[in-house]
Motif scaffolding. Structure first.
Motif, mmCIF file in Angstrom:
data_model
loop_
_atom_site.group_PDB
_atom_site.id
_atom_site.type_symbol
_atom_site.label_atom_id
_atom_site.label_comp_id
_atom_site.label_asym_id
_atom_site.label_seq_id
_atom_site.Cartn_x
_atom_site.Cartn_y
_atom_site.Cartn_z
ATOM 1 N N VAL A 110 25.816 36.010 54.451
ATOM 2 C CA VAL A 110 24.319 35.897 55.713
ATOM 3 C C VAL A 110 22.791 36.887 55.515
ATOM 4 N N ALA A 111 21.957 36.410 55.264
ATOM 5 C CA ALA A 111 21.121 36.686 54.941
ATOM 6 C C ALA A 111 20.029 37.033 55.877
ATOM 7 N N HIS A 112 19.964 38.413 56.432
ATOM 8 C CA HIS A 112 19.408 38.688 57.646
ATOM 9 C C HIS A 112 18.222 39.063 57.892
ATOM 10 N N GLU A 113 16.961 37.771 58.543
ATOM 11 C CA GLU A 113 15.481 38.910 58.583
ATOM 12 C C GLU A 113 15.028 38.596 56.886
ATOM 13 N N PRO A 114 15.340 38.046 55.760
ATOM 14 C CA PRO A 114 14.830 38.567 54.608
ATOM 15 C C PRO A 114 13.164 38.388 53.941
ATOM 16 N N PRO A 115 12.368 39.410 53.670
ATOM 17 C CA PRO A 115 11.230 39.349 54.134
ATOM 18 C C PRO A 115 10.176 38.067 52.834
ATOM 19 N N LEU A 116 10.821 37.671 53.192
ATOM 20 C CA LEU A 116 10.347 37.018 51.907
ATOM 21 C C LEU A 116 8.975 36.134 52.007
ATOM 22 N N ILE A 117 7.486 37.123 51.664
ATOM 23 C CA ILE A 117 6.685 36.588 52.080
ATOM 24 C C ILE A 117 6.450 35.189 51.056
ATOM 25 N N GLU A 118 6.903 35.043 49.366
ATOM 26 C CA GLU A 118 5.857 33.991 48.306
ATOM 27 C C GLU A 118 6.001 32.775 49.819
ATOM 28 N N LEU A 119 7.360 32.266 50.361
ATOM 29 C CA LEU A 119 7.743 31.287 51.073
ATOM 30 C C LEU A 119 6.309 30.624 52.206
ATOM 31 N N LEU A 120 6.114 31.729 52.302
ATOM 32 C CA LEU A 120 4.719 31.535 53.474
ATOM 33 C C LEU A 120 3.586 30.372 52.688
ATOM 34 N N LYS A 121 3.198 29.584 53.725
ATOM 35 C CA LYS A 121 1.711 29.196 53.346
ATOM 36 C C LYS A 121 0.545 30.513 52.867
ATOM 37 N N ASP A 122 0.464 31.888 53.877
ATOM 38 C CA ASP A 122 -0.088 32.591 53.796
ATOM 39 C C ASP A 122 0.179 33.831 53.146
ATOM 40 N N ARG A 123 0.468 33.545 52.024
ATOM 41 C CA ARG A 123 1.318 34.224 51.181
ATOM 42 C C ARG A 123 0.323 35.236 50.029
ATOM 43 N N GLU A 124 -1.107 34.423 50.350
ATOM 44 C CA GLU A 124 -2.436 35.643 49.713
ATOM 45 C C GLU A 124 -3.315 36.675 50.783
ATOM 46 N N ALA A 183 6.751 52.736 46.625
ATOM 47 C CA ALA A 183 6.010 52.653 45.657
ATOM 48 C C ALA A 183 6.868 52.181 44.853
ATOM 49 N N HIS A 184 8.282 52.187 44.797
ATOM 50 C CA HIS A 184 9.296 51.287 44.270
ATOM 51 C C HIS A 184 10.022 50.160 44.727
ATOM 52 N N GLU A 185 9.646 49.426 45.841
ATOM 53 C CA GLU A 185 10.594 48.631 46.111
ATOM 54 C C GLU A 185 10.034 47.364 46.762
ATOM 55 N N MET A 186 9.343 48.403 47.819
ATOM 56 C CA MET A 186 8.709 46.688 48.408
ATOM 57 C C MET A 186 7.648 46.056 47.970
ATOM 58 N N ARG A 187 7.046 46.095 47.115
ATOM 59 C CA ARG A 187 7.009 44.625 46.405
ATOM 60 C C ARG A 187 7.945 43.496 45.917
ATOM 61 N N ALA A 188 8.856 44.729 44.899
ATOM 62 C CA ALA A 188 9.367 43.811 44.511
ATOM 63 C C ALA A 188 11.107 42.853 45.234
ATOM 64 N N SER A 189 11.345 43.751 46.591
ATOM 65 C CA SER A 189 11.858 42.395 47.495
ATOM 66 C C SER A 189 10.845 41.681 48.721
ATOM 67 N N THR A 190 9.462 42.042 48.309
ATOM 68 C CA THR A 190 8.781 40.760 49.565
ATOM 69 C C THR A 190 7.843 40.069 48.101
ATOM 70 N N TYR A 191 8.371 39.879 47.088
ATOM 71 C CA TYR A 191 7.379 39.083 46.481
ATOM 72 C C TYR A 191 8.343 38.259 45.750
ATOM 73 N N TRP A 192 9.421 38.753 45.901
ATOM 74 C CA TRP A 192 10.961 37.722 45.520
ATOM 75 C C TRP A 192 10.638 36.206 46.155
ATOM 76 N N ARG A 193 10.986 35.664 44.544
ATOM 77 C CA ARG A 193 10.755 34.034 45.144
ATOM 78 C C ARG A 193 12.503 33.214 45.102
ATOM 79 N N PRO A 194 13.324 33.186 45.402
ATOM 80 C CA PRO A 194 14.828 32.857 45.894
ATOM 81 C C PRO A 194 14.595 31.013 44.614
#
Length: 262
Positions: A110-124, A183-194
């Protein structure tokens, strides 16, 4: 764990449920864990580098793959799997990575609200905003960074509340965990592409959770994009992005219903 000593907690007996956050620690899940532990074995943990989980290298980045490996090792250690893995926010990214790399250890995710911005058209635009708010935080403007964070997340947060939460004297551990996240987590989590093809092919049942109160927020958009990529519909849960904290009893009831439907 390679490069880390993980704090984890086990409650109850029965089928294994893993509750995972990032950067949220085990304490945030304690009320939900207590409710589920009446008929489940419930595993919670502080993610590596957060609170009681210490790192050999404090400057190590926290990636979804590293956190998935940690969860895999904990599941093997408690020897109660395969598990139901429930992740929130960055923890939702962790359990998706776990399903991709160790599908044999999780029969339901159960993946509750993953912040995967790379899946969105406005990712840049979102990447630009993320880099800006991280830079703002690291430059020392804590309230300014949070202001930008909530604006990008489309979460309404009154200015006095931002000042109250982030502007005065604060618990040192909370500040340390917060800094690590920026500093060390936000980028890797939000920029990850499943990898939707891998997730669709896995025997693991993948459910994408969205909060009833999250409509229009960034994580509502990312979650719906993920569900669409998997060819499924989102699963709704009571509350917002942290509904399991706000009302753990009603969240637990909904989670039990969702698990039984499988």
């Amino acid at each position: 764990m390679p490069g880390a000593r993980l704090h984890y907690e086990v409650r109850g007996e029965g089928p294994l449920v893993v509750l995972a956050g990032a950067p949220m620690d085990a304490a945030a899940f304690a009320p939900l864990a207590e409710l589920l532990a009446t008929d489940h074995t419930v595993l919670t943990t502080d993610p590596r580098g957060i609170n009681r989980s210490t790192l050999d290298d404090p400057e190590q980045d926290s990636t979804p793959e590293l956190r998935a490996d940690d969860l895999s090792r904990l599941i093997a250690h408690v020897d109660a799997g395969p598990a139901i893995a429930v992740g929130s926010s960055g923890g939702a990214v962790s359990v998706l990575a776990l399903a991709q790399t160790h599908p044999d250890q999780v029969h339901t995710v159960v993946a509750h609200e993953p912040p995967l911005i790379e899946l969105l058209k406005d990712r840049e635009q979102l990447r630009t905003g993320t880099e800006d708010l991280i830079a703002t935080y690291l430059a020392g403007d804590v309230t300014g960074a949070w202001r930008k964070f909530f604006a990008q997340a489309d979460i309404t947060m009154p200015e006095p509340l931002i000042e109250q939460l982030f502007g005065g004297e604060r618990e040192p551990q909370h500040v340390a965990d917060e800094r690590r996240w920026f500093a060390h987590e936000m980028r890797a989590s939000t920029y990850w592409r499943p990898d939707p093809a891998v997730l669709r092919a896995a025997a693991t049942r993948i459910l994408v959770g969205v909060g009833d109160d999250s409509a229009g927020q960034l994580c509502d958009r990312t979650s719906r994009a993920l569900a669409q990529s998997l060819g499924t519909e989102p699963t709704t849960f009571p509350g917002g992005h942290t509904g399991f904290v706000e009302a753990p009893d009603v969240f637990a009831a909904r989670l039990r219903m969702v698990i039984r439907e499988g």
